[in-house]
Design an enzyme around this catalytic site. Structure first.
Site, PDB file in Angstrom:
ATOM      1  CG  HIS A 106      -3.602  -3.815   3.031  1.00 18.78           C
ATOM      2  ND1 HIS A 106      -2.750  -3.315   3.990  1.00 18.78           N
ATOM      3  CD2 HIS A 106      -4.201  -2.740   2.465  1.00 18.78           C
ATOM      4  CE1 HIS A 106      -2.842  -1.998   4.015  1.00 18.78           C
ATOM      5  NE2 HIS A 106      -3.705  -1.619   3.094  1.00 18.78           N
ATOM      6  CD  GLU A 123      -1.243  -6.474   5.017  1.00 24.63           C
ATOM      7  OE1 GLU A 123      -0.933  -6.736   3.838  1.00 24.63           O
ATOM      8  OE2 GLU A 123      -1.459  -5.310   5.418  1.00 24.63           O
ATOM      9  CB  CYS A 174      -1.011  -0.052   1.128  1.00 23.70           C
ATOM     10  SG  CYS A 174      -2.483   0.912   0.740  1.00 23.70           S
TER      11      CYS A 174
HETATM   12  N1  GLN Z   1      -2.110   6.606   2.732  1.00 20.97           N
HETATM   13  C1  GLN Z   1      -2.188   5.856   1.526  1.00 20.97           C
HETATM   14  C2  GLN Z   1      -3.535   6.015   0.842  1.00 20.97           C
HETATM   15  O1  GLN Z   1      -4.502   6.364   1.450  1.00 20.97           O
HETATM   16  C3  GLN Z   1      -1.864   4.386   1.761  1.00 20.97           C
HETATM   17  C4  GLN Z   1      -2.825   3.683   2.668  1.00 20.97           C
HETATM   18  C5  GLN Z   1      -2.305   2.386   3.211  1.00 20.97           C
HETATM   19  O2  GLN Z   1      -1.103   2.153   3.266  1.00 20.97           O
HETATM   20  N2  GLN Z   1      -3.203   1.522   3.680  1.00 20.97           N
HETATM   21  O3  GLN Z   1      -3.632   5.769  -0.337  1.00 20.97           O
END
Ligand code: GLN
Length: 544
Positions: free
Chosen positions: A510, A512, A384
């Site tokens: 994600h 995970e 992310c």
């Molecule tokens: N802050 C980033 C976004 O909103 C990444 C979010 C995250 O790592 N879950 O796109």
């Protein structure tokens, strides 16, 4: 028929952090391994509608389900143990309960009545518990009540449990009370009094615990169990010891040894059999007998808090067992990293994971770390925000656009390689409005990810507002960073790779969240494998 569904409530006493979630998940595992379709639900007594707006310092990681619910991290344990997806229905907060009762009131659904905690709030809680039971998907629903009995905010939940126990009847609903039996080293003794008091508190609310699970650092002797049974109105066989374990994955076996599943099934009038834990135990033996070790750096800004990256740490355990290696995760604070100390802090690592996150704090450290591992050919997995930072690093240092940034960090940036999604631009409310839940992603042939997943399309869970800016895609690809996964409908880039690097993968989603004991996530398995290869290469170079 509601009556044939069995309900188990898990309450907690004496202190918080006794591991109700792990006990609930372990019991569920034992019941599932005997053929009962089991699910677990968590009721959280706080007023936030969901934990999505909470800082990880409050309750640790925010877990995300396929249907896009932002939930308590215990749901991650439920999925990891049971290998069955959870949903919004598996996590309910006081905020959500009140929100729906108040919305009903505004719609005039209470027909002029005064809306009160009892019966309206308790009815809403009871409905939320029974939604899972009535879905027809489960034989047994385990409901974990967050907090500790006696807390003001838990009262409506405890009252709802009292009513449900009464409504559903003796063999259809039981209460397991988890308490602490502390050891006083000065006296050299285990003490039962806190448990007695907490059982009494539960009784003041009209609930008799059916089973006691006692967290303890030392074996509970027989006479102490007898004493607890006598004072707490439970049978001796229903006093279950939960001794500290070296891994949470030992707890199902420990509960099996104590006969927790047997007592539960007897009380629910269900037949009990020997649970089949063969796959589970195979995982455990691989986990406990690694053939080698790899050292992976986890770079984030909440690294001092274990719970902030819970699912990532657990995914490494699953992937380590799959590779028969011990994955030692070295937490590195992104705010302590810069261009000058990157070598010192990272050169000994076999792989580096840059964690998800929000906001500006620590991002330059993440970018410096990525530069180092890219140049030094150390395996890299960016998740992310980690993926977004990899794109920024490449744009700055390879494309030469030194001012490149994400508009999240610097809205006026000249080169917004990471930008707010179009669909996000009109959103005002912060809660529940990110791009959430499972989305389809199509993989490019011959990429690392297409080999890792072994399929053309995948479904992975998201939680973000910003995205890869497709305006820069062709320039980045010409310079060697390739988009190897995209949403087939919107074209949003979900994965980037650097083919010239031994193993460099950034994912907007994600992975995970989907790693379980039965199904270690293929991306983590491959990353650990690449790190192991890196270690062997490094060793052979240094020996040459
Ligand atoms: N802050 C980033 C976004 O909103 C990444 C979010 C995250 O790592 N879950 O796109």
């Amino acid at each position: 028929m509601t009556n044939s569904i069995k309900y188990i409530f898990v309450t907690g006493g004496v202190t918080s952090s006794l591991g109700k979630g792990i006990i609930a998940a372990s019991l569920a595992k034992l019941l599932q391994a005997q053929g009962y379709r089991t699910t677990i639900q968590k009721l959280d007594p706080y007023i936030n509608v969901d934990p999505g707006t909470l800082n990880p310092y409050e309750h640790g990681e925010c877990y995300v389900t396929d249907d896009g619910a932002e939930t308590d991290l215990d749901l991650g344990h439920y999925e990891r143990f049971l290998n069955v997806p959870t949903s919004q229905a598996n996590n309910v907060t006081t905020g959500r309960i009140y929100q729906s009762v108040i919305e009903k009131e505004r719609r005039g659904e209470f027909l002029g009545k005064t809306v009160q905690v009892i019966p309206h709030i308790t009815d809403e809680i009871k409905n939320r518990v029974q939604i899972l039971g009535n879905s027809g998907q489960y034989d047994i629903v385990i409901t974990e009540i967050g907090g500790t009995v006696g807390d003001i905010e838990s009262l409506p939940y405890v009252e709802a449990v009292r009513q449900l126990k009464w409504d559903l009847g003796e063999n259809n609903a039981i209460v397991i009370h988890l308490t602490l039996v502390p050891f006083l080293s000065a006296a050299g003794e285990l003490k039962t009094k806190p448990t007695q008091h907490s059982v009494k508190t539960l009784m003041e609310s009209g609930i008799m615990a059916d089973i006691l699970v006692c967290r303890t650092e030392h074996e509970l002797p027989k006479d102490l169990r007898r004493k607890l049974a006598l004072f707490c109105n439970v049978r001796e066989e229903a006093v279950i010891q939960s001794i500290d374990a070296s891994t949470i994955y030992d707890v199902p076996n420990l509960m099996l040894e104590q006969g927790l599943d047997k007592v539960v099934l007897k009380k629910l009038n269900l037949t009990s059999d020997k649970p089949d834990l063969s796959l589970w135990n195979k995982f455990l033996s691989r986990h406990k007998n690694p053939k080698s070790e790899v050292r992976i750096g986890l770079i984030g800004k909440y690294v001092e808090l274990q719970d902030s990256y819970k699912s990532i740490l657990e995914a490494f355990i699953h992937a380590g067992a799959a590779n028969e290696v011990k994955v030692t995760v070295e937490s590195i604070h992104s705010e302590h990293l810069n261009d000058n100390n990157a070598k010192l802090k990272l050169s000994h690592l076999d792989g580096v994971l840059v964690a998800p996150g929000f906001g500006e704090r620590g991002i330059e450290g993440k970018i410096n770390a990525i530069k180092y591992v890219r140049e030094q050919q150390i395996p890299f997995l960016g998740i992310c925000l980690g993926m977004q930072m990899a794109v920024i690093e490449y744009t700055r240092n390879v494309l030469g656009l030194t001012d490149a940034n994400s508009t999240e960090m610097f809205p006026a940036t000249k080169y917004p390689v990471i930008d707010l999604m179009e669909s996000q631009k009109t959103i005002i409310n912060k809660g529940g409005t990110m791009r959430l839940g499972a989305w389809e992603c199509e993989l490019v042939n011959n990429s690392i990810v297409s080999k890792v997943y072994g399929s053309k399309t995948i479904m992975e869970r998201h939680r973000h507002r910003y995205e890869f800016n497709n305006k820069y895609k062709s320039d980045l690809e010409a310079a060697g960073m390739i988009a190897t996964g995209a949403n087939p409908k919107t074209g949003l880039v979900e994965i980037i790779e650097i083919p010239k690097h031994p193993w460099f993968v950034g994912v907007q989603y994600h992975p995970e969240y989907k790693s379980t004991v039965a199904n270690p996530h293929p991306l983590f398995v491959a990353f650990v494998k690449a790190s192991l290869k890196q270690k062997k290469t490094k060793n052979s170079v240094s020996m040459a």
